[in-house]
Design a protein around this motif. Sequence first.
Motif, PDB file in Angstrom:
ATOM      1  N   UNK A  26     -29.586 -17.218 112.456  1.00 20.92           N
ATOM      2  CA  UNK A  26     -29.561 -15.831 112.932  1.00 20.92           C
ATOM      3  C   UNK A  26     -30.908 -15.128 112.846  1.00 20.92           C
ATOM      4  N   UNK A  27     -31.705 -15.484 111.891  1.00 20.80           N
ATOM      5  CA  UNK A  27     -32.942 -14.736 111.623  1.00 20.80           C
ATOM      6  C   UNK A  27     -34.197 -15.593 111.809  1.00 20.80           C
ATOM      7  N   UNK A  28     -34.121 -16.565 112.699  1.00 18.46           N
ATOM      8  CA  UNK A  28     -35.247 -17.487 112.890  1.00 18.46           C
ATOM      9  C   UNK A  28     -36.525 -16.754 113.289  1.00 18.46           C
ATOM     10  N   UNK A  29     -36.415 -15.821 114.217  1.00 21.16           N
ATOM     11  CA  UNK A  29     -37.600 -15.107 114.691  1.00 21.16           C
ATOM     12  C   UNK A  29     -38.206 -14.234 113.580  1.00 21.16           C
ATOM     13  N   UNK A  30     -37.343 -13.530 112.864  1.00 21.08           N
ATOM     14  CA  UNK A  30     -37.817 -12.681 111.764  1.00 21.08           C
ATOM     15  C   UNK A  30     -38.434 -13.532 110.651  1.00 21.08           C
ATOM     16  N   UNK A  31     -37.822 -14.657 110.367  1.00 20.98           N
ATOM     17  CA  UNK A  31     -38.329 -15.547 109.326  1.00 20.98           C
ATOM     18  C   UNK A  31     -39.683 -16.134 109.728  1.00 20.98           C
ATOM     19  N   UNK A  32     -39.814 -16.502 111.000  1.00 22.76           N
ATOM     20  CA  UNK A  32     -41.095 -17.011 111.498  1.00 22.76           C
ATOM     21  C   UNK A  32     -42.185 -15.945 111.371  1.00 22.76           C
ATOM     22  N   UNK A  33     -41.855 -14.719 111.762  1.00 20.21           N
ATOM     23  CA  UNK A  33     -42.823 -13.621 111.674  1.00 20.21           C
ATOM     24  C   UNK A  33     -43.203 -13.342 110.224  1.00 20.21           C
ATOM     25  N   UNK A  34     -42.228 -13.432 109.328  1.00 24.82           N
ATOM     26  CA  UNK A  34     -42.496 -13.193 107.909  1.00 24.82           C
ATOM     27  C   UNK A  34     -43.428 -14.281 107.352  1.00 24.82           C
ATOM     28  N   UNK A  35     -43.151 -15.524 107.691  1.00 22.63           N
ATOM     29  CA  UNK A  35     -43.999 -16.625 107.223  1.00 22.63           C
ATOM     30  C   UNK A  35     -45.416 -16.495 107.783  1.00 22.63           C
ATOM     31  N   UNK A  36     -45.528 -16.111 109.049  1.00 24.29           N
ATOM     32  CA  UNK A  36     -46.835 -15.909 109.658  1.00 24.29           C
ATOM     33  C   UNK A  36     -47.573 -14.752 108.984  1.00 24.29           C
ATOM     34  N   UNK A  37     -46.838 -13.697 108.679  1.00 25.84           N
ATOM     35  CA  UNK A  37     -47.427 -12.546 108.007  1.00 25.84           C
ATOM     36  C   UNK A  37     -48.039 -12.972 106.669  1.00 25.84           C
ATOM     37  N   UNK A  38     -47.298 -13.772 105.925  1.00 27.44           N
ATOM     38  CA  UNK A  38     -47.809 -14.235 104.639  1.00 27.44           C
ATOM     39  C   UNK A  38     -49.032 -15.132 104.817  1.00 27.44           C
ATOM     40  N   UNK A  39     -48.960 -16.033 105.777  1.00 22.28           N
ATOM     41  CA  UNK A  39     -50.066 -16.963 106.007  1.00 22.28           C
ATOM     42  C   UNK A  39     -51.332 -16.241 106.471  1.00 22.28           C
ATOM     43  N   UNK A  40     -51.158 -15.210 107.295  1.00 19.53           N
ATOM     44  CA  UNK A  40     -52.292 -14.476 107.848  1.00 19.53           C
ATOM     45  C   UNK A  40     -52.796 -13.362 106.936  1.00 19.53           C
ATOM     46  N   UNK A  42     -51.612 -10.343 106.456  1.00 27.50           N
ATOM     47  CA  UNK A  42     -51.676  -9.151 107.304  1.00 27.50           C
ATOM     48  C   UNK A  42     -51.732  -7.874 106.467  1.00 27.50           C
ATOM     49  N   UNK A  43     -52.256  -6.789 107.059  1.00 30.84           N
ATOM     50  CA  UNK A  43     -52.348  -5.514 106.346  1.00 30.84           C
ATOM     51  C   UNK A  43     -50.962  -4.984 105.959  1.00 30.84           C
ATOM     52  N   UNK A  44     -50.930  -4.161 104.946  1.00 23.86           N
ATOM     53  CA  UNK A  44     -49.684  -3.625 104.407  1.00 23.86           C
ATOM     54  C   UNK A  44     -48.825  -2.945 105.469  1.00 23.86           C
ATOM     55  N   UNK A  45     -49.449  -2.181 106.374  1.00 22.13           N
ATOM     56  CA  UNK A  45     -48.686  -1.475 107.402  1.00 22.13           C
ATOM     57  C   UNK A  45     -47.894  -2.463 108.263  1.00 22.13           C
ATOM     58  N   UNK A  46     -48.476  -3.577 108.594  1.00 24.10           N
ATOM     59  CA  UNK A  46     -47.810  -4.600 109.404  1.00 24.10           C
ATOM     60  C   UNK A  46     -46.796  -5.344 108.549  1.00 24.10           C
ATOM     61  N   UNK A  47     -47.182  -5.709 107.363  1.00 22.99           N
ATOM     62  CA  UNK A  47     -46.296  -6.514 106.529  1.00 22.99           C
ATOM     63  C   UNK A  47     -45.025  -5.767 106.153  1.00 22.99           C
ATOM     64  N   UNK A  48     -45.103  -4.471 105.952  1.00 24.48           N
ATOM     65  CA  UNK A  48     -43.900  -3.701 105.633  1.00 24.48           C
ATOM     66  C   UNK A  48     -42.914  -3.716 106.797  1.00 24.48           C
ATOM     67  N   UNK A  49     -43.421  -3.601 108.009  1.00 24.71           N
ATOM     68  CA  UNK A  49     -42.551  -3.635 109.189  1.00 24.71           C
ATOM     69  C   UNK A  49     -41.844  -4.977 109.303  1.00 24.71           C
ATOM     70  N   UNK A  50     -42.572  -6.049 109.101  1.00 23.23           N
ATOM     71  CA  UNK A  50     -42.003  -7.395 109.191  1.00 23.23           C
ATOM     72  C   UNK A  50     -40.999  -7.612 108.074  1.00 23.23           C
ATOM     73  N   UNK A  51     -41.339  -7.169 106.877  1.00 20.71           N
ATOM     74  CA  UNK A  51     -40.425  -7.311 105.741  1.00 20.71           C
ATOM     75  C   UNK A  51     -39.126  -6.559 105.994  1.00 20.71           C
TER      76      UNK A  51
END
Length: 106
Positions: A26-40, A42-51
């Motif tokens: 169900x959450x494949x896209x969100x999980x992918x974005x979260x993993x990418x956020x961690x790997x990259x 990303x700034x707090x403003x972006x990471x909070x949205x993804x989280x």
Amino acid sequence: MADPNKDKTVLSSTEMYAFSSVFAMACAEENRAYAEMLAQKMPLQVSQKVRILTENCTTQTLAATQAKCGDEYSAVTACLAKNRREWSKCSALKESLDECFGKNVL
């Protein structure tokens, strides 16, 4: 200051494992974005949205699982709790949960 964890659902490791394959579906896209956020890193403003998106997907998926496949989810959770070191004994029940989720929620 408000408690940021006040309205969050907390799952045990057994509950998380029971829910893991449903979450992955169900959450494949969100999980992918979260993993990418961690790997990259990303700034707090972006990471909070993804989280938040990931948490929302998780909460909604858990609620849908419990509403539409509650018996299967409970059976998997009980089996996993009973067979702590032999979770492979619960694979048929986990497959039943996945099938129920695929038919009734996705």
